[in-house]
Enzyme design. Structure first.
Site, PDB file in Angstrom:
ATOM      1  N   GLU A  53       0.877  -1.330  -0.084  1.00 45.45           N
ATOM      2  CA  GLU A  53       0.044   0.138  -0.034  1.00 45.45           C
ATOM      3  C   GLU A  53       0.698   1.269  -0.050  1.00 45.45           C
ATOM      4  OE1 GLU A  53      -3.128  -0.102  -0.549  1.00 45.45           O
ATOM      5  OE2 GLU A  53      -2.995  -2.299  -0.720  1.00 45.45           O
ATOM      6  N   HIS A  83       1.887   2.438  -3.360  1.00 45.98           N
ATOM      7  CA  HIS A  83       0.524   3.228  -4.285  1.00 45.98           C
ATOM      8  C   HIS A  83       0.732   4.620  -3.713  1.00 45.98           C
ATOM      9  CE1 HIS A  83      -1.196  -0.020  -5.870  1.00 45.98           C
ATOM     10  NE2 HIS A  83      -1.751  -0.690  -4.865  1.00 45.98           N
ATOM     11  N   ASP A  92      -1.677  -1.212  -9.922  1.00 43.89           N
ATOM     12  CA  ASP A  92      -1.819  -3.033  -9.532  1.00 43.89           C
ATOM     13  C   ASP A  92      -1.951  -3.345 -10.951  1.00 43.89           C
ATOM     14  OD1 ASP A  92      -1.808  -3.206  -6.672  1.00 43.89           O
ATOM     15  OD2 ASP A  92      -3.841  -2.006  -7.010  1.00 43.89           O
TER      16      ASP A  92
END
Length: 354
Positions: A306, A309, A320
């Protein structure tokens, strides 16, 4: 990284994968045909172009009802910022509702509005396209991967009409005005603090390994060039730094689903445009703190995934493009650099000596 423990107003903006020898790669594929319905509303027809029936996970793909990235949008060759969510999902014990089966030649349709996840209020021509890899599923576990690609569609956007579409950001703003949530404490706070320490350690080790390159590195990133090694190492060092503090940094990390985007099989999600990360319930109930299995999922690598990202950690943030070992290792060098799971899997491989 600002760890929200207790959380105030919402206005701030295991599963083991199959081993490589057990995983199969399909020679089939999915063809996506994009067309314009009206202004920014798009229809996608997804067809199985192979000779066998396929079952795949449609999360982070067409048919997913969440505000995920289904297409990339370009204006004058520059990608328009995506303002929706990106998440990590479990790869075993998948529920039926996240699976789609298509016989040879069969298709399904999905309609969505690109103005809901990108600011298109300036109007004018934009080009959209989609490509990547979806996870193939057998007996409710990811066992392979399936590639997909679309046509390139150019549309002329009416900016005034696009501005009328409620964006994810507008939805968050509404929530911030009316909702309070309980504090993050007890076992969840402890688990997240442990995950952050582990993520920092894994990312730091992986950054050092990436600087040296080698066979494990090229397995995931396809190139041993100094520029590739430096790019991977820099992102991982940034993740290690962000994971090391719970009182400062560029991201806000919630230990509960404060915005309501968790759904079946979602472990955690990121709102990259706002540098917000949130864990879902199964992050705590399904994942171990740190796995001892190569290429398996755990809390530490999910948190690392995470963080990649979030552009506030290292810009640009990742997408992704391929979940799990098989999909991630099928990506090109440029795609791997932009794929969150490539970093999570590489960190796991370095830690365990896979």
């Amino acid at each position: 990284m600002k760890f929200i423990a207790p959380i105030a107003l919402l206005g701030m903006f295991q599963a083991a994968s199959a081993s490589p020898v057990d995983i199969k790669t399909s020679n089939a594929g999915l063809q996506v045909t994009l067309s314009q319905i009206n202004n920014t509303r798009i229809k996608a027809v997804v067809q199985n172009t192979g000779s066998e029936e396929v079952t795949f996970m449609h999360m982070n793909f067409f048919k997913d009802a969440s505000p995920v990235k289904k297409v990339s949008i370009f204006r004058n060759n520059d990608e328009v910022e995506f303002q929706g969510i990106k998440y990590r999902v479990q790869t075993d014990d998948l529920s039926d509702e996240v699976l789609t089966s298509l016989a040879p030649g069969a298709s399904f349709e999905d309609e969505f509005d690109i103005a809901a996840t990108s600011d298109l209020s300036s109007g004018g021509p934009v080009t959209i396209r989609s490509e990547g890899i979806v996870p193939l599923v057998t007996e409710k576990s990811v066992t392979g991967s399936l590639s997909y690609s679309s046509n390139e569609l150019t549309i002329d956007v009416d900016g005034a009409e696009a501005a009328k579409i409620e964006t994810v950001g507008a939805q968050l703003s509404k929530l911030s005005k009316r909702t309070r949530v309980s504090s993050c404490s007890g076992t969840r706070a402890t688990a997240l603090q442990t995950a952050l320490r582990n993520a920092a350690s894994l990312a730091s080790r992986a950054a050092s390994a990436a600087s040296q390159g080698g066979s494990t590195f090229t397995t995931f990133f396809k190139s041993d060039s100094s520029s590739t090694r430096n790019a991977v190492a820099a992102r991982l060092r940034a993740v290690a730094s962000e994971s090391s503090s719970t009182s400062s940094g560029s991201t806000t990390y919630y230990c509960t689903d404060v915005y309501g985007y968790c759904s079946s099989n979602v472990l955690a999600y990121t709102l990259p445009a706002y540098n917000i990360i949130a864990n879902c319930d199964i992050y705590y109930t399904y994942l171990p703190a740190l796995t001892g299995t190569c290429y398996a999922q755990d809390q530490a690598t999910t948190t690392l995934h995470e963080f990649t990202h979030a552009p506030g950690v290292y810009s640009p943030g990742t997408d992704d493009l391929g979940y799990g070992y098989d999909a991630a290792t099928r990506l090109s060098a440029s795609q791997a650099l932009n794929n969150a799971d490539s970093y999570a899997l590489y960190a796991n491989a370095v830690y365990l000596g896979c």
